[in-house]
Design an enzyme around this catalytic site. Structure first.
Site, PDB file in Angstrom:
ATOM      1  N   THR A  89       0.801  -1.236   0.000  1.00  0.00           N
ATOM      2  CA  THR A  89       0.000   0.000   0.000  1.00  0.00           C
ATOM      3  C   THR A  89       0.833   1.287   0.000  1.00  0.00           C
ATOM      4  OG1 THR A  89      -0.432  -0.461   2.339  1.00  0.00           O
ATOM      5  CG2 THR A  89      -2.246  -0.819   0.805  1.00  0.00           C
ATOM      6  N   ARG A 124     -16.329   7.506 -32.016  1.00  0.00           N
ATOM      7  CA  ARG A 124     -17.729   7.843 -32.327  1.00  0.00           C
ATOM      8  C   ARG A 124     -17.797   9.334 -32.615  1.00  0.00           C
ATOM      9  NH1 ARG A 124     -21.824   6.304 -27.815  1.00  0.00           N
ATOM     10  NH2 ARG A 124     -23.269   6.392 -29.554  1.00  0.00           N
ATOM     11  N   LEU A 213       1.600   3.425  -8.307  1.00  0.00           N
ATOM     12  CA  LEU A 213       2.908   2.793  -8.519  1.00  0.00           C
ATOM     13  C   LEU A 213       2.870   1.286  -8.253  1.00  0.00           C
ATOM     14  CD1 LEU A 213       5.884   3.266  -9.239  1.00  0.00           C
ATOM     15  CD2 LEU A 213       6.314   3.802  -6.826  1.00  0.00           C
ATOM     16  N   HIS A 214       2.101   0.851  -7.280  1.00  0.00           N
ATOM     17  CA  HIS A 214       2.018  -0.590  -6.997  1.00  0.00           C
ATOM     18  C   HIS A 214       1.483  -1.338  -8.230  1.00  0.00           C
ATOM     19  CE1 HIS A 214       0.915  -4.439  -5.409  1.00  0.00           C
ATOM     20  NE2 HIS A 214      -0.388  -4.188  -5.540  1.00  0.00           N
ATOM     21  N   ARG A 223       4.600  -6.886 -18.437  1.00  0.00           N
ATOM     22  CA  ARG A 223       4.691  -6.414 -19.825  1.00  0.00           C
ATOM     23  C   ARG A 223       6.090  -5.964 -20.235  1.00  0.00           C
ATOM     24  NH1 ARG A 223       0.204  -8.760 -21.929  1.00  0.00           N
ATOM     25  NH2 ARG A 223      -1.620  -8.243 -20.688  1.00  0.00           N
TER      26      ARG A 223
HETATM   27  C1  LIG Z   1       2.495 -13.058 -21.264  1.00  0.00           C
HETATM   28  C2  LIG Z   1       1.007 -12.899 -21.053  1.00  0.00           C
HETATM   29  C3  LIG Z   1       0.121 -13.710 -21.731  1.00  0.00           C
HETATM   30  C4  LIG Z   1      -1.265 -13.566 -21.547  1.00  0.00           C
HETATM   31  N1  LIG Z   1      -2.131 -14.371 -22.259  1.00  0.00           N
HETATM   32  C5  LIG Z   1      -3.470 -14.205 -22.110  1.00  0.00           C
HETATM   33  C6  LIG Z   1      -4.407 -14.996 -22.864  1.00  0.00           C
HETATM   34  O1  LIG Z   1      -4.016 -15.855 -23.633  1.00  0.00           O
HETATM   35  N2  LIG Z   1      -5.731 -14.754 -22.696  1.00  0.00           N
HETATM   36  C7  LIG Z   1      -6.201 -13.816 -21.821  1.00  0.00           C
HETATM   37  O2  LIG Z   1      -7.412 -13.654 -21.727  1.00  0.00           O
HETATM   38  N3  LIG Z   1      -5.348 -13.055 -21.112  1.00  0.00           N
HETATM   39  C8  LIG Z   1      -4.008 -13.218 -21.231  1.00  0.00           C
HETATM   40  N4  LIG Z   1      -3.140 -12.430 -20.513  1.00  0.00           N
HETATM   41  C9  LIG Z   1      -3.695 -11.400 -19.620  1.00  0.00           C
HETATM   42  C10 LIG Z   1      -3.585 -11.839 -18.143  1.00  0.00           C
HETATM   43  O3  LIG Z   1      -4.317 -13.026 -17.900  1.00  0.00           O
HETATM   44  C11 LIG Z   1      -4.140 -10.724 -17.232  1.00  0.00           C
HETATM   45  O4  LIG Z   1      -5.488 -10.488 -17.521  1.00  0.00           O
HETATM   46  C12 LIG Z   1      -3.379  -9.423 -17.418  1.00  0.00           C
HETATM   47  O5  LIG Z   1      -1.987  -9.642 -17.402  1.00  0.00           O
HETATM   48  C13 LIG Z   1      -3.752  -8.455 -16.296  1.00  0.00           C
HETATM   49  O6  LIG Z   1      -3.242  -8.963 -15.095  1.00  0.00           O
HETATM   50  P1  LIG Z   1      -3.955  -8.703 -13.708  1.00  0.00           P
HETATM   51  O7  LIG Z   1      -5.366  -9.182 -13.733  1.00  0.00           O
HETATM   52  O8  LIG Z   1      -3.066  -9.292 -12.644  1.00  0.00           O
HETATM   53  O9  LIG Z   1      -3.845  -7.091 -13.626  1.00  0.00           O
HETATM   54  P2  LIG Z   1      -4.883  -6.011 -13.102  1.00  0.00           P
HETATM   55  O10 LIG Z   1      -6.190  -6.148 -13.761  1.00  0.00           O
HETATM   56  O11 LIG Z   1      -4.162  -4.695 -13.200  1.00  0.00           O
HETATM   57  O12 LIG Z   1      -5.044  -6.363 -11.613  1.00  0.00           O
HETATM   58  C14 LIG Z   1      -3.948  -6.223 -10.705  1.00  0.00           C
HETATM   59  C15 LIG Z   1      -4.265  -7.107  -9.505  1.00  0.00           C
HETATM   60  O13 LIG Z   1      -5.445  -6.594  -8.871  1.00  0.00           O
HETATM   61  C16 LIG Z   1      -6.240  -7.645  -8.418  1.00  0.00           C
HETATM   62  N5  LIG Z   1      -7.553  -7.578  -9.089  1.00  0.00           N
HETATM   63  C17 LIG Z   1      -7.921  -6.714 -10.059  1.00  0.00           C
HETATM   64  N6  LIG Z   1      -9.202  -6.905 -10.377  1.00  0.00           N
HETATM   65  C18 LIG Z   1      -9.644  -7.915  -9.618  1.00  0.00           C
HETATM   66  C19 LIG Z   1     -10.878  -8.607  -9.501  1.00  0.00           C
HETATM   67  N7  LIG Z   1     -11.948  -8.273 -10.216  1.00  0.00           N
HETATM   68  N8  LIG Z   1     -10.970  -9.609  -8.621  1.00  0.00           N
HETATM   69  C20 LIG Z   1      -9.916  -9.968  -7.857  1.00  0.00           C
HETATM   70  N9  LIG Z   1      -8.717  -9.355  -7.921  1.00  0.00           N
HETATM   71  C21 LIG Z   1      -8.586  -8.360  -8.791  1.00  0.00           C
HETATM   72  C22 LIG Z   1      -5.482  -8.940  -8.700  1.00  0.00           C
HETATM   73  O14 LIG Z   1      -4.664  -9.274  -7.624  1.00  0.00           O
HETATM   74  C23 LIG Z   1      -4.595  -8.564  -9.851  1.00  0.00           C
HETATM   75  O15 LIG Z   1      -3.453  -9.366  -9.998  1.00  0.00           O
HETATM   76  C24 LIG Z   1      -1.772 -12.558 -20.667  1.00  0.00           C
HETATM   77  C25 LIG Z   1      -0.850 -11.751 -19.973  1.00  0.00           C
HETATM   78  C26 LIG Z   1       0.509 -11.903 -20.167  1.00  0.00           C
HETATM   79  C27 LIG Z   1       1.459 -10.988 -19.433  1.00  0.00           C
END
Ligand SMILES: Cc1cc2nc3c(=O)[nH]c(=O)nc-3n(C[C@H](O)[C@H](O)[C@H](O)COP(=O)(O)OP(=O)(O)OC[C@H]3O[C@@H](n4cnc5c(N)ncnc54)[C@H](O)[C@@H]3O)c2cc1C
Length: 301
Positions: A89, A124, A213-214, A223
């Site tokens: 945090t 749009r 930043l987190h 990425r």
């Molecule tokens: C190399 C690579 C390959 C990938 N391939 C695919 C693919 O084939 N198909 C596909 O669909 N996606 C793919 N993704 C996307 C991946 O599954 C994630 O959706 C994306 O990287 C976002 O990550 P995140 O959800 O951790 O991040 P964010 O959405 O920024 O969330 C950050 C963190 O917040 C928390 N959080 C956010 N929202 C919620 C919620 N609603 N409930 C609970 N916790 C939450 C979680 O701890 C999460 O890790 C890929 C990603 C990478 C990097």
């Protein structure tokens, strides 16, 4: 050239008007503020605003009245402790707002990071520019034979030329049709919100993207990594360079523990202990799956 001379002049005018402030200021980030960092052939990132600095992380962690400690070493030690122990945090106290111009297919990957605030250019309301991402020859690669989600060798010769030709011609044709459908010369002109559906995914869009930043570190961890697609990785790398100048201590900890570090499973720790004791451990005897074992061996040999 991602920006017109008028847009560049607007940026310089904004930079020529500094104001006095009591807020935390990062000299490293001030140098980036508003400036364009080109990415791909027509894209860019630029920092529009930011909040906080390394001291703000320390200040929040200590819930202190002043601006962190007077000793950089203490601040660095605390920041590294916070990063090491996933005490996240305090990092959320720093924020960044970016203006990004990026191809639509990159935006689709980027938008999956839900913990950000986004406002995208409206197709749009406005007409999209005739700008498409065409990979440089060295990035025009074949499908990887070992990784379904990746690319292999660079295409060359007639195949490369043919692919480039197709990419350019299809983009031009689609945009010509977009303009034809929008045109009101002798016809009603199709609504912009409908005409856009015929455009290819390599057309450029733009957005303002704000995150803390987190969550930015989480984005960069995924990425700016070698497993990410090149076209989003270069954006992450451009952002990372700004973050390094903004919060050098936090970025140093992030590089060390997240980008450079690995997480060990209980099974991996057990294997390492057995190896240190002189035992030769095979994948079958490790309790790990083949995939896990491959990744383990990649790091530990
Ligand atoms: C190399 C690579 C390959 C990938 N391939 C695919 C693919 O084939 N198909 C596909 O669909 N996606 C793919 N993704 C996307 C991946 O599954 C994630 O959706 C994306 O990287 C976002 O990550 P995140 O959800 O951790 O991040 P964010 O959405 O920024 O969330 C950050 C963190 O917040 C928390 N959080 C956010 N929202 C919620 C919620 N609603 N409930 C609970 N916790 C939450 C979680 O701890 C999460 O890790 C890929 C990603 C990478 C990097």
């Amino acid at each position: 050239m991602p920006l017109t001379p008028e847009q560049l002049a607007e940026i310089e005018a904004a930079r020529a008007n500094p104001r006095h402030t009591l807020r935390a200021v990062s000299d490293g980030m001030e140098a980036h503020l508003y400036r364009v960092h080109p990415v791909l052939d027509h894209g860019f990132i630029r920092v529009i605003d930011y909040m906080g600095d390394d001291a703000a992380i320390v200040q929040a962690a200590r819930v202190s009245y002043g601006a962190g400690t007077k000793h950089v070493q203490n601040d660095e030690g605390l920041i590294r402790y916070l990063m090491r122990h996933w005490h996240s945090t305090p990092f959320e106290m720093c924020e960044i707002k970016l203006h990004v111009k990026l191809p639509v297919f990159v935006a689709r990957q980027w938008i999956r990071h839900r913990t950000a605030n986004v406002n995208e250019y409206s197709a749009r309301y406005s007409i999209l520019d005739r700008e498409f991402y065409i990979p440089a020859p060295e990035h025009l690669a074949a499908q990887s034979t070992v990784n379904n989600q990746g690319r292999g060798e660079v295409l060359s010769g007639p195949e490369a030329a043919r692919v480039l030709e197709i990419l350019k011609r299809d983009a031009t044709t689609a945009y010509d049709h977009y303009e034809t459908m929008l045109s009101q010369e002798g016809q009603q002109g199709l609504a912009r919100e409908l005409a856009r559906m015929n455009l290819p995914m390599n057309i450029y869009t733009q957005w303002y993207w704000k995150t803390d930043l987190h969550n930015l570190f989480h984005f960069l961890r995924l990425r700016a990594d070698s497993h990410a697609q090149y076209e989003i990785r270069v954006y992450a790398e451009a952002i990372a360079a700004c973050v390094k100048d903004w919060v050098p201590l936090a970025y140093g900890a992030f590089e060390d523990y997240r980008m450079g570090g690995v997480t060990l499973s209980a099974k991996a720790i057990a294997v390492l202990k057995r190896r240190l004791a002189g035992e030769t451990v095979t994948q079958e005897a490790s309790g790990m799956s083949k995939g896990e074992w491959r990744e383990f061996v990649e790091v530990w040999g």
